[in-house]
Scaffold this active site. Sequence first.
Site, mmCIF file in Angstrom:
data_model
loop_
_atom_site.group_PDB
_atom_site.id
_atom_site.type_symbol
_atom_site.label_atom_id
_atom_site.label_comp_id
_atom_site.label_asym_id
_atom_site.label_seq_id
_atom_site.Cartn_x
_atom_site.Cartn_y
_atom_site.Cartn_z
ATOM 1 N N GLU A 101 -87.803 -7.053 36.603
ATOM 2 C CA GLU A 101 -87.525 -8.265 37.372
ATOM 3 C C GLU A 101 -86.829 -7.977 38.706
ATOM 4 O OE1 GLU A 101 -85.306 -10.579 34.553
ATOM 5 O OE2 GLU A 101 -87.087 -11.634 33.844
ATOM 6 N N GLU A 160 -88.093 5.804 17.824
ATOM 7 C CA GLU A 160 -86.652 5.755 18.107
ATOM 8 C C GLU A 160 -85.886 6.883 17.423
ATOM 9 O OE1 GLU A 160 -84.149 2.996 15.210
ATOM 10 O OE2 GLU A 160 -85.617 1.811 16.328
#
Length: 588
Positions: A399, A430
Site C-alpha cells: 500500500e 514457516e
Amino acid sequence: MSHFLIIESGSTKVDWALVDHVTGEILQAWNSPGLNPYHQQESDIRAEVSTGILPAQAVATDVHHVFFYGAGVTGEAKADALKSALRQSLPNAVVEVCSDLLAAARGLFGTTPGIACILGTGGNSGLYDGQAVIDNVSAGGFILGDEGSGAWLGRQLLSDFLKRLMPEPLRTIFAKKYELTTLAILEHVYRKPFPNRYLGNFSRFLNEQISEPYCHALVRHGFCEFFERNICRYAEATRYSVAAVGSIAFEFQDIFREVAARYGFTVGQIVRSPLGGLIRCHHAMLHGRASAVNAAGLEEKSRVYADMPVTPSDTSSAAPVAKITESASRYDHLERMSTHEILEGINREDHGVPEAVRACIPAMEWLVDATVERMRRGGRLFYIGAGTSGRLGVLDASEIPPTYGMPFDRVIGLIAGGDGAIRKAVEGAEDDFAGGFRDLEKYAIGADDVLVGIAASGTTPYVIGGLRDARQRGILTACITCNPAAPVTREAEIPLVAVVGPEFVTGSTRMKSGTAQKLILNMISSAVMIRLGRVQGNKMVDMKIANAKLVDRGTRMVIEATGLDYDEAKRRLLEAGSVREAIARFQG
C-alpha cells in the site's frame, strides 16, 4: 546512561522512582505532596511537578521515558497539562500519562486478568483483562461514592461525631485528639481546598482504635459497601481474583479479605503502593518482556529466553514458551451463543487492543526514527512473516507506493512460502529456519536496511532465523509479537510486544493479535512516510493517480491549494502526474 522515571500520584502524596533502564534498579526514590489534576489549575500542576521533580534534575538529560500514573487524569486537557509540565523539566523524555486505576492494575496483576481495587484517600476499581482496564464502575468521588476509602471512612466518623452517634468513651478520645469544633469541620469540608484529604486524615484514628467494636464495624461496613456497590457490579465478577492497593486496603487487609470471602471472591496481593510492580512491569516492557511480571509482581517461573540460543529445534512445540495468544478464551460454548452475543463478545475483546498497541509507542518511536535515518541514506524497510502475520506485512508494504508515491522496492513484504502463500497456505514454509534470510538475500539486504519480523506467537522459525542472520550482519532488527518473552524478542534489537490476551476463539491469532499487528504496521509506515516528507499538511500529495476516484481526489487537492476551477485543476494534475508537482508548477 539511560533511565526511566515512574510517578505514581494519589490525592495525598506522589511517589517518584528513578530507575536504571538496563538493570531495573531503583537509583533514587522520593515523595512529594499529592497531585490531582481534576481539582487543580494548569499553573498549579506545573508548580507541583517542577517542585516534585527536583531530585531528578541532576540526571534530567538521561531520563528517556516518564510514566505518570495518577488520580484525576480525566480527558486529554488534563493529560496534556501534565505532559507539558513534565517535558518542561525533562526535555529528552517520552512522556506517558495514565490513570491511577491502570497503575493499580499493572502493578497488581502484570499481564494477568483480575479486578484491581484502589482504597486509599479515594476509592476505585476496574476489571482488567491483562493489559487494559475494560470496565469501570464509576467511583463517584468522595461525595457520591468512594465507599470504603479513607475519605468515606473519615466522613462517616465526622458525621457520627457531630450527631453524637460515636459511642463513649471513644467520642471523648476523638474530641481530645483533634480538638474539633463544628465550625472548623464545616469550614474544611465545604470551603477549603482538598476536603477529601481532610476527611481521609481521620482514617488514622480508626487504625489506632481498630480493636474497638465501633471502629472495626465501621471499616467492615465500608468494605461491604465497596464490594456491594462496586465489585459485585461487574459481569461474572467472581470469576476474577481481587487485589488492592492503597493505605486503607493495606492497613485493614484482614477485614478486606474477610469481606471479600463473604462475597465469594479470592484475594491476591494487597500492597500500599503499586510502584514496585510498575517498575518491574515497565522494565520488562521496555525490554520486550511485558509478561515477565505476573499477578504477584514477581518474575514468572516459565522460562524467559534471555541467554538461550534459538535453533530450529528450540522453536518446536517442545520449547516451553508460555503463549498468551493460545491461552483459553474467556468465553466458552461459543456454539450456543446467539449471533448478537458472538458479535458483542468479539467487539468487547477488541476494546483492549488499542491500549496494548499504545504500550508499544516508545519502542515504535525508536524504530521509526532509526528507519527514517536509514531510508534517507537509501536504505529500505523489510517485513517478514508467515501466515496472517506475513500477509499483513505484504499488505502494508504493497500500500505504500500507491498511497505515498514511493518506489515499489523501498518497502518490501515477504511471506514464508512466497507470494502464492498470500492466498493459499504453503505447508511447512514457516518452519524453515534458514528460509527467512534466504528470501532476504534475493534483495541484497544490507546494513542500511531495516528488518521487521512479524510473528504473533513469537516462535515462528522462518522469522526468528531471518532476524538472527540479519542481526549478525549488522542490520537493524525489530519484531512485532503478542507473546512477551517469546524467542523472537531475543533476536530483535527493538521488540514491539502488544499483549492483547487470549483470543475470542482460542488460538485464532488472526483476530486480536492480527488487529494489533495491523495497527502497529499502520503507525510505523505512516509515521515513516510523514517524516520522509511524503505528506503536506495532511494530504497525500505523492499518491499515484491510478483511477478515477484518485484523479478526483487529487483534483480537489489541487483546487484547494491553487483556487483553480475543477477542469483546469484536473488538466494540470494529469499533465504533472502528481498533486505535489501540479501545485509546484502552478506556484512557479
